[in-house]
Motif scaffolding. Structure first.
Motif, short mmCIF file in Angstrom:
data_model
loop_
_atom_site.label_atom_id
_atom_site.label_comp_id
_atom_site.label_asym_id
_atom_site.label_seq_id
_atom_site.Cartn_x
_atom_site.Cartn_y
_atom_site.Cartn_z
N SER A 58 0.84 -1.20 0.00
CA SER A 58 0.00 0.00 0.00
C SER A 58 0.87 1.25 0.00
CB SER A 58 -0.90 0.03 1.24
OG SER A 58 -0.13 0.32 2.39
N ASN A 63 4.78 5.22 2.50
CA ASN A 63 5.02 6.52 3.17
C ASN A 63 5.49 6.32 4.60
OD1 ASN A 63 4.35 8.27 1.07
ND2 ASN A 63 2.18 8.33 1.63
N HIS A 84 -1.82 13.76 3.27
CA HIS A 84 -2.27 12.38 3.51
C HIS A 84 -1.51 11.77 4.68
CE1 HIS A 84 -3.15 8.12 2.65
NE2 HIS A 84 -4.15 8.55 1.91
N ASP A 170 5.27 12.17 -1.37
CA ASP A 170 4.13 11.25 -1.45
C ASP A 170 3.55 11.45 -2.85
OD1 ASP A 170 1.70 9.98 -1.43
OD2 ASP A 170 0.97 10.90 0.43
N ARG A 173 -0.32 10.13 -6.62
CA ARG A 173 -0.82 10.50 -7.96
C ARG A 173 0.21 11.32 -8.72
NH1 ARG A 173 -5.37 10.89 -4.69
NH2 ARG A 173 -6.98 9.35 -5.21
N CYS A 198 1.87 5.31 -6.22
CA CYS A 198 0.83 4.30 -6.14
C CYS A 198 0.54 3.75 -7.53
CB CYS A 198 -0.47 4.90 -5.60
SG CYS A 198 -0.51 5.02 -3.82
N SER A 200 -2.04 1.67 -7.72
CA SER A 200 -3.45 1.29 -7.55
C SER A 200 -4.40 2.48 -7.62
CB SER A 200 -3.62 0.60 -6.21
OG SER A 200 -3.19 1.46 -5.18
C1 LIG Z 1 -4.14 6.94 -1.70
C2 LIG Z 1 -3.06 7.80 -1.18
C3 LIG Z 1 -1.98 7.27 -0.46
C4 LIG Z 1 -1.82 5.79 -0.13
O1 LIG Z 1 -2.95 5.12 0.09
P1 LIG Z 1 -3.12 3.53 0.17
O2 LIG Z 1 -4.59 3.41 0.14
O3 LIG Z 1 -2.50 3.12 1.44
O4 LIG Z 1 -2.46 2.91 -1.01
C5 LIG Z 1 -1.00 8.12 -0.04
N1 LIG Z 1 -1.06 9.42 -0.32
C6 LIG Z 1 -2.05 9.98 -1.04
C7 LIG Z 1 -2.01 11.42 -1.34
C8 LIG Z 1 -3.09 9.19 -1.48
O5 LIG Z 1 -4.07 9.75 -2.19
#
Ligand SMILES: *Cc1c(COP(=O)(O)O)cnc(C)c1O
Length: 339
Positions: A58, A63, A84, A170, A173, A198, A200
């Motif tokens: 994840s 992070n 986040h 981070d 996106r 990510c 995903s």
């Molecule tokens: C989705 C997201 C994450 C990580 O999320 P996971 O659901 O743990 O994969 C980290 N930072 C941001 C800005 C996100 O949008």
């Protein structure tokens, strides 16, 4: 048909991605014997011009690992108030690393080099938690998919470097930002000590993130990932989805951005929407008037099989993605116009 716009994480693997997954060559990744995971890590590291990379289940774990490897208990990290790492990782910075967060009051999740300079001014005061890390988020999630200016990031990196602060991105996106601004992964690889991406989110893999950094940082990250319970076995089946996403799903993010802009234009044209935040990538944040109310609006749309998310403070969020088709787009635009 359900039009699910709650996040770009709702996508299912495409046919091509599923084929890549089922055909993946796998081995035990704890012994570094999973060829597909090794391929993904090498591919990502090369893409960013960074020494090494590590696959994670994840983005949160990637992070949290970065925070752990850059800090000591009692330290503090600096991030935007929308970050986040502060808002949506369950208090992990405190729980996993014993770290507090100093929040900068930025604009749409972004702050300036001057604000960072001010935030580190007390670094030599022994009363104050020792600052060791700066976390940037690009694009900003709670900030509505905003993209940082690269020249501001360069200034922020200088401030970080001058103060011996680690600089983490981070980049859940990040590819949305790269496509929207026509920047390259290598530019970011040169600027940051560690980057999480990510697979995903917009890239459409069912699971997975990658942490990028120097050999030394990734060696530490490997230990921390094990400690966090994230060492995995025949994980190549999942890494294959990531490989496929990096090869096939980056450029198409422009389509998601285009659709988001079109949704924004329709929202602007209605009488019940009071404000639409600037749309740079695949996230649309808007507000409806008090007569309707955000919770009520979301409920009414849900009754039409259109799913949106509340983001607090009256914000309503729409996220476009790989599984949001042209047909769904036409229906949504019509429903928003007719509401
Ligand atoms: C989705 C997201 C994450 C990580 O999320 P996971 O659901 O743990 O994969 C980290 N930072 C941001 C800005 C996100 O949008």
């Amino acid at each position: 048909m359900i039009i699910d716009l709650i996040s770009d994480t709702v996508t299912k693997p495409t046919k091509g991605m599923l084929e890549a997954m089922t055909n993946a060559k796998v081995g035990d990744d704890v012994f570094k014997m999973d060829p597909t995971t090794n391929e993904l890590q090498e591919k990502a590291a090369k893409m960013f011009g960074m020494e090494d990379a590590l696959f994670f289940p994840s983005g949160t774990m990637a992070n949290q690992t970065a925070i752990k490897l850059h800090t000591q208990p009692g330290d503090k990290l600096i991030c935007d108030k929308y970050a986040h790492v502060y808002n949506y990782e369950g208090g992990g910075a405190a729980f996993n690393s014993g770290v507090t967060c100093k929040l900068i009051d930025g604009n749409r999740g972004m702050f300036t080099a001057e604000q960072l300079q001010e935030a580190v001014a007390d670094r030599n005061d022994i009363h104050v938690p020792f600052t060791s890390l700066v976390c940037i988020e690009n694009t900003t999630n709670k900030g509505g998919g905003a993209c940082w200016s690269f020249s501001e990031l360069e200034k922020l990196q200088k401030v970080s470097k001058n103060n011996n602060l680690a600089f983490h991105l981070d980049g859940a996106r990040l590819f949305n930002a790269l496509v929207a601004t026509d920047e390259s992964p290598k530019q970011y690889g040169q600027l940051f000590d560690t980057i999480s991406i990510c697979l995903s989110k917009g890239l459409g893999a069912p699971i997975g993130s990658v942490l990028l950094g120097s050999k030394e940082h990734i060696a530490k990250a490997l230990r921390i990932r094990k400690l966090f319970g994230g060492a995995m076995r025949q994980v190549g089946f999942l890494a294959a989805a990531g490989n496929y996403a990096l090869d096939n799903h980056i450029e198409r993010l422009a389509e998601d951005h285009q659709k988001a802009k079109e949704i924004g234009a329709v929202l602007e044209s209605t009488s019940y929407v009071t404000k639409v935040e600037p749309i740079e990538t695949n996230i649309v944040i808007f507000y409806v008037d008090d007569k309707i109310g955000d919770a009520n609006f979301i409920q009414k749309m849900e009754a039409k099989d259109i799913l949106l998310t509340p983001m607090g403070e009256g914000k309503i969020r729409i996220v476009t993605h790989l599984d949001y088709t042209n047909e769904m787009h036409e229906i949504l635009l019509k429903e928003l116009k007719d509401f």
